[in-house]
Design a protein around this motif. Structure first.
Motif, PDB file in Angstrom:
ATOM      1  N   ASP A  81       0.815  -1.219   0.000  1.00 18.09           N
ATOM      2  CA  ASP A  81       0.000   0.000   0.000  1.00 18.09           C
ATOM      3  C   ASP A  81       0.842   1.259   0.000  1.00 18.09           C
ATOM      4  OD1 ASP A  81       1.013   0.041   2.548  1.00 18.09           O
ATOM      5  OD2 ASP A  81      -0.911  -0.301   3.554  1.00 18.09           O
ATOM      6  N   GLY A  82       2.163   1.101  -0.005  1.00 19.35           N
ATOM      7  CA  GLY A  82       3.030   2.269  -0.094  1.00 19.35           C
ATOM      8  C   GLY A  82       3.346   2.922   1.233  1.00 19.35           C
ATOM      9  N   ARG A  83       2.752   2.474   2.329  1.00 19.16           N
ATOM     10  CA  ARG A  83       3.024   3.076   3.631  1.00 19.16           C
ATOM     11  C   ARG A  83       4.247   2.431   4.266  1.00 19.16           C
ATOM     12  NH1 ARG A  83      -1.894   2.807   7.485  1.00 19.16           N
ATOM     13  NH2 ARG A  83      -1.818   0.625   6.797  1.00 19.16           N
ATOM     14  N   ASP A  84       5.005   3.228   5.032  1.00 19.82           N
ATOM     15  CA  ASP A  84       6.135   2.694   5.765  1.00 19.82           C
ATOM     16  C   ASP A  84       5.644   1.744   6.846  1.00 19.82           C
ATOM     17  OD1 ASP A  84       7.776   4.229   4.258  1.00 19.82           O
ATOM     18  OD2 ASP A  84       8.149   5.752   5.789  1.00 19.82           O
ATOM     19  N   LEU A  85       6.458   0.723   7.128  1.00 20.30           N
ATOM     20  CA  LEU A  85       6.118  -0.226   8.179  1.00 20.30           C
ATOM     21  C   LEU A  85       6.029   0.454   9.538  1.00 20.30           C
ATOM     22  CD1 LEU A  85       5.636  -3.232   8.816  1.00 20.30           C
ATOM     23  CD2 LEU A  85       8.103  -3.480   9.125  1.00 20.30           C
ATOM     24  N   ASP A  86       6.816   1.528   9.729  1.00 17.92           N
ATOM     25  CA  ASP A  86       6.837   2.158  11.053  1.00 17.92           C
ATOM     26  C   ASP A  86       5.792   3.258  11.232  1.00 17.92           C
ATOM     27  OD1 ASP A  86       7.847   4.208   9.557  1.00 17.92           O
ATOM     28  OD2 ASP A  86       9.752   4.371  10.618  1.00 17.92           O
ATOM     29  N   THR A  87       4.777   3.290  10.367  1.00 18.60           N
ATOM     30  CA  THR A  87       3.713   4.275  10.570  1.00 18.60           C
ATOM     31  C   THR A  87       2.746   3.859  11.671  1.00 18.60           C
ATOM     32  OG1 THR A  87       2.439   3.231   8.784  1.00 18.60           O
ATOM     33  CG2 THR A  87       3.791   5.156   8.201  1.00 18.60           C
ATOM     34  N   THR A 118      18.143   8.276  13.907  1.00 15.66           N
ATOM     35  CA  THR A 118      17.299   9.383  13.475  1.00 15.66           C
ATOM     36  C   THR A 118      16.550   9.996  14.648  1.00 15.66           C
ATOM     37  OG1 THR A 118      15.493   7.815  12.994  1.00 15.66           O
ATOM     38  CG2 THR A 118      16.892   8.500  11.140  1.00 15.66           C
ATOM     39  N   MET A 119      16.235  11.285  14.512  1.00 14.45           N
ATOM     40  CA  MET A 119      15.283  11.921  15.425  1.00 14.45           C
ATOM     41  C   MET A 119      13.875  11.540  14.990  1.00 14.45           C
ATOM     42  SD  MET A 119      16.720  15.783  15.904  1.00 14.45           S
ATOM     43  CE  MET A 119      17.154  15.938  14.165  1.00 14.45           C
ATOM     44  N   ARG A 120      12.976  11.413  15.959  1.00 20.67           N
ATOM     45  CA  ARG A 120      11.606  11.025  15.646  1.00 20.67           C
ATOM     46  C   ARG A 120      10.616  11.942  16.355  1.00 20.67           C
ATOM     47  NH1 ARG A 120      10.873   6.717  11.757  1.00 20.67           N
ATOM     48  NH2 ARG A 120      13.032   6.095  11.386  1.00 20.67           N
ATOM     49  N   VAL A 121       9.609  12.363  15.616  1.00 15.36           N
ATOM     50  CA  VAL A 121       8.487  13.120  16.171  1.00 15.36           C
ATOM     51  C   VAL A 121       7.219  12.483  15.647  1.00 15.36           C
ATOM     52  CG1 VAL A 121       7.284  15.327  16.221  1.00 15.36           C
ATOM     53  CG2 VAL A 121       9.785  15.278  16.352  1.00 15.36           C
ATOM     54  N   ALA A 122       6.364  12.034  16.556  1.00 18.29           N
ATOM     55  CA  ALA A 122       5.123  11.361  16.181  1.00 18.29           C
ATOM     56  C   ALA A 122       5.387  10.187  15.237  1.00 18.29           C
ATOM     57  CB  ALA A 122       4.141  12.353  15.551  1.00 18.29           C
ATOM     58  N   GLY A 123       6.473   9.476  15.459  1.00 17.39           N
ATOM     59  CA  GLY A 123       6.788   8.295  14.680  1.00 17.39           C
ATOM     60  C   GLY A 123       7.539   8.537  13.386  1.00 17.39           C
ATOM     61  N   ARG A 124       7.640   9.777  12.951  1.00 16.74           N
ATOM     62  CA  ARG A 124       8.293  10.034  11.667  1.00 16.74           C
ATOM     63  C   ARG A 124       9.699  10.589  11.884  1.00 16.74           C
ATOM     64  NH1 ARG A 124       8.199  15.401  10.212  1.00 16.74           N
ATOM     65  NH2 ARG A 124       6.933  16.756  11.538  1.00 16.74           N
ATOM     66  N   THR A 184      13.462  20.939  25.931  1.00 18.56           N
ATOM     67  CA  THR A 184      12.812  20.404  24.736  1.00 18.56           C
ATOM     68  C   THR A 184      13.235  18.950  24.555  1.00 18.56           C
ATOM     69  OG1 THR A 184      12.806  22.563  23.631  1.00 18.56           O
ATOM     70  CG2 THR A 184      12.540  20.605  22.241  1.00 18.56           C
ATOM     71  N   PRO A 185      12.286  17.995  24.595  1.00 16.91           N
ATOM     72  CA  PRO A 185      12.653  16.583  24.434  1.00 16.91           C
ATOM     73  C   PRO A 185      12.958  16.247  22.977  1.00 16.91           C
ATOM     74  CG  PRO A 185      10.273  16.795  24.697  1.00 16.91           C
ATOM     75  CD  PRO A 185      10.844  18.177  24.869  1.00 16.91           C
ATOM     76  N   VAL A 186      14.040  15.536  22.771  1.00 17.53           N
ATOM     77  CA  VAL A 186      14.429  15.056  21.449  1.00 17.53           C
ATOM     78  C   VAL A 186      14.580  13.542  21.562  1.00 17.53           C
ATOM     79  CG1 VAL A 186      16.165  15.104  19.625  1.00 17.53           C
ATOM     80  CG2 VAL A 186      15.619  17.202  20.881  1.00 17.53           C
ATOM     81  N   HIS A 187      13.682  12.806  20.895  1.00 18.50           N
ATOM     82  CA  HIS A 187      13.698  11.349  20.975  1.00 18.50           C
ATOM     83  C   HIS A 187      14.374  10.759  19.740  1.00 18.50           C
ATOM     84  CE1 HIS A 187      10.434  12.259  23.873  1.00 18.50           C
ATOM     85  NE2 HIS A 187      10.926  11.201  24.499  1.00 18.50           N
ATOM     86  N   LEU A 188      15.286   9.842  19.967  1.00 19.77           N
ATOM     87  CA  LEU A 188      16.024   9.212  18.880  1.00 19.77           C
ATOM     88  C   LEU A 188      15.607   7.757  18.727  1.00 19.77           C
ATOM     89  CD1 LEU A 188      19.629  10.577  19.514  1.00 19.77           C
ATOM     90  CD2 LEU A 188      17.710  11.681  18.367  1.00 19.77           C
ATOM     91  N   ARG A 189      15.800   7.231  17.525  1.00 28.11           N
ATOM     92  CA  ARG A 189      15.614   5.804  17.261  1.00 28.11           C
ATOM     93  C   ARG A 189      16.839   5.313  16.498  1.00 28.11           C
ATOM     94  NH1 ARG A 189      10.832   3.635  13.524  1.00 28.11           N
ATOM     95  NH2 ARG A 189       9.665   5.191  14.720  1.00 28.11           N
ATOM     96  N   TYR A 190      17.262   4.095  16.796  1.00 25.68           N
ATOM     97  CA  TYR A 190      18.455   3.572  16.132  1.00 25.68           C
ATOM     98  C   TYR A 190      18.403   2.051  16.088  1.00 25.68           C
ATOM     99  CZ  TYR A 190      20.158   2.732  20.925  1.00 25.68           C
ATOM    100  OH  TYR A 190      20.290   2.300  22.229  1.00 25.68           O
ATOM    101  N   ASN A 191      19.299   1.474  15.302  1.00 25.16           N
ATOM    102  CA  ASN A 191      19.400   0.030  15.121  1.00 25.16           C
ATOM    103  C   ASN A 191      20.198  -0.548  16.279  1.00 25.16           C
ATOM    104  OD1 ASN A 191      20.031  -2.594  14.369  1.00 25.16           O
ATOM    105  ND2 ASN A 191      20.500  -2.095  12.247  1.00 25.16           N
ATOM    106  N   THR A 192      19.521  -1.138  17.261  1.00 26.44           N
ATOM    107  CA  THR A 192      20.205  -1.617  18.459  1.00 26.44           C
ATOM    108  C   THR A 192      20.971  -2.914  18.225  1.00 26.44           C
ATOM    109  OG1 THR A 192      18.182  -2.755  19.211  1.00 26.44           O
ATOM    110  CG2 THR A 192      18.541  -0.498  19.980  1.00 26.44           C
ATOM    111  N   GLY A 193      20.856  -3.487  17.022  1.00 31.04           N
ATOM    112  CA  GLY A 193      21.605  -4.691  16.711  1.00 31.04           C
ATOM    113  C   GLY A 193      22.989  -4.421  16.163  1.00 31.04           C
TER     114      GLY A 193
END
Length: 426
Positions: A81-87, A118-124, A184-193
């Motif tokens: 459907d063209g949407r990212d898996l992490d939506t 990456t930085m993430r806001v509302a999942g993006r 100001t909170p800055v949330h990150l996501r990364y590949n923990t493997g």
């Protein structure tokens, strides 16, 4: 899901299914070899026929599984459907678990599924660029609280207990620090493997770009890491040359770090798996199971000793029983460093607390107490022990937040002025 993500799932499925088939075949072969050795030379003709048939059978199974996975991936790609898996939250959880367990494999075999820093806001994802930051952080202040999650987690993990404690899943340490202290909170996501040092290097680059592009002059930065996240923060500060004349500009802005249940001396569970794999490798019948265990990610293997630098793993067999060199990385000069640790025992000072820790990390590892000169120099009043909680309670618990807030608001020096190395943008 996007077509490239589905293709990545199919490729990963082919690799893992074929690998699992190989391990089953090896267990079968190990048992058969032991049986035929017991029979002796008289059983040799039968063994030849057995080995030929079993080899053909398992080869057929591997091929069939590979074709099936490829076909399933192809069909799914047509229906993408063209949407990212992490939506969606479940999609993000799935990606986080895959990356934590096999992040290095994903990077090689299914890069569409591999996460970046990456930085993430509302999942993006939000790139560290002035316009994107201005749009994503409309009320940005000059004081940043940067949050780094742990193994197989995402930025959503900081709301782990929000519904239970606050009745609102959006209430996190970040949202409360914004309301109470103006951070100001800055949330990150990364590949923990991936290796902790690889993620530390990526964090160094991201923070360097972030403070340069931030909408207002950055006054100070607080790094808050849960579990592996605390190790990534330490690795980034070390690689960025924090406290030295050659240090990158962002390191001078780090006023405080807070680690929540971080295994600074390593995690007993990973050490146990490492020893188990070595024992299983001693017998032909269980050697394939040992190979399965060794497929866990290099990020997990780094947790065995809390490995923070590349030199400690480059060119080494990470599954060898003999330990290699381990570089001591002291705490970053110029900042205050705090620890919150939990224990399952309600008495955090007792022997049971030392034995069980928070389920995953014992107190001595959380405070880096080696018993020698290379222990981490956390002042006693910068360590807070909480009894009756587990490792994941540290992500979002009112008692933990109260301690963090108390430390961060007790700052007699006042706010750090923006330095010349942090240009004003916009």
């Amino acid at each position: 899901m996007r077509a490239d993500e589905i293709e990545g799932v199919g490729r990963l499925a082919r690799v893992t299914l074929r690998g699992s088939t190989d391990r089953i075949h090896e267990v079968h072969q190990g048992i058969a070899d032991r049986a035929f050795r017991a029979v002796g030379p008289a059983g040799r003709p039968v063994q030849v026929v057995h080995d030929a048939l079993s080899g053909l059978t398992y080869a057929g199974v591997r091929t069939a599984l590979g074709v099936g996975a490829r076909a399933a991936g192809g069909v799914a790609s047509l229906r993408a459907d063209g949407r990212d898996l992490d939506t969606t939250r479940p999609g993000r959880v799935t990606l986080a678990i895959l990356n934590g367990a096999h992040g290095d494999l994903l990077q090689r075999e299914a890069p569409a599924l591999a996460l970046g820093m990456t930085m993430r806001v509302a999942g993006r994802a939000v790139p560290p660029e002035p316009d994107a930051l201005r749009e994503s952080f409309p009320g940005a202040t000059g004081r940043l609280a940067v949050f780094l999650h742990g193994l197989t987690e995402t930025e959503d993990s900081w709301g782990y207990g929000a519904e239970k404690h606050h009745g609102d899943r959006t209430v996190t340490y970040g949202s409360r620090l914004r309301e109470d202290l103006g951070l100001t909170p800055v949330h990150l996501r990364y590949n923990t493997g991936l290796h902790i040092s690889d993620n530390g290097r990526a964090l160094d680059d991201l923070l360097d770009a972030l403070v340069t592009a931030w909408p207002v002059p950055v006054q100070d930065v607080v790094l808050i890491g849960h579990s592996m996240g605390g190790l990534v923060a330490r690795s980034a500060l070390h690689q960025a040359g924090g406290g030295t004349a050659q240090a990158r500009g962002w390191t001078s802005l780090v006023r405080d770090t807070v680690t929540l249940g971080s295994p600074h001396l390593g995690a007993p569970l990973e050490r146990g798996v490492h020893r188990l794999a070595a024992q299983l490798a001693r017998l032909p019948e269980t050697r394939p199971l040992a190979r399965l265990l060794t497929l866990r990610s290099v990020g997990i293997k780094d947790l065995r000793r809390g490995t923070l630098v590349e030199a400690d793993w480059t060119g080494r067999d990470l599954d060898a029983l003999t330990p290699g060199d381990h570089t001591h990385v002291p705490l970053h000069d110029g900042a205050r460093h705090f620890v919150v640790l939990a224990t399952l025992s309600r008495n955090p000072e007792g022997r049971v607390a030392d034995l069980l820790g928070d389920l995953l990390v014992p107190p001595r590892s959380a405070i880096g107490d080696t018993g020698g000169d290379d222990r981490l120099a956390f002042p006693p009043d910068h360590v807070h022990r909480i009894g009756g909680l587990n490792h994941f309670d540290l992500l979002d618990h009112p008692v933990v937040y109260a301690r963090i807030k108390g430390w961060l608001e007790d700052r007699p020096e006042g706010a750090r002025p923006a330095g010349p190395e942090v240009p004003v943008t916009g």
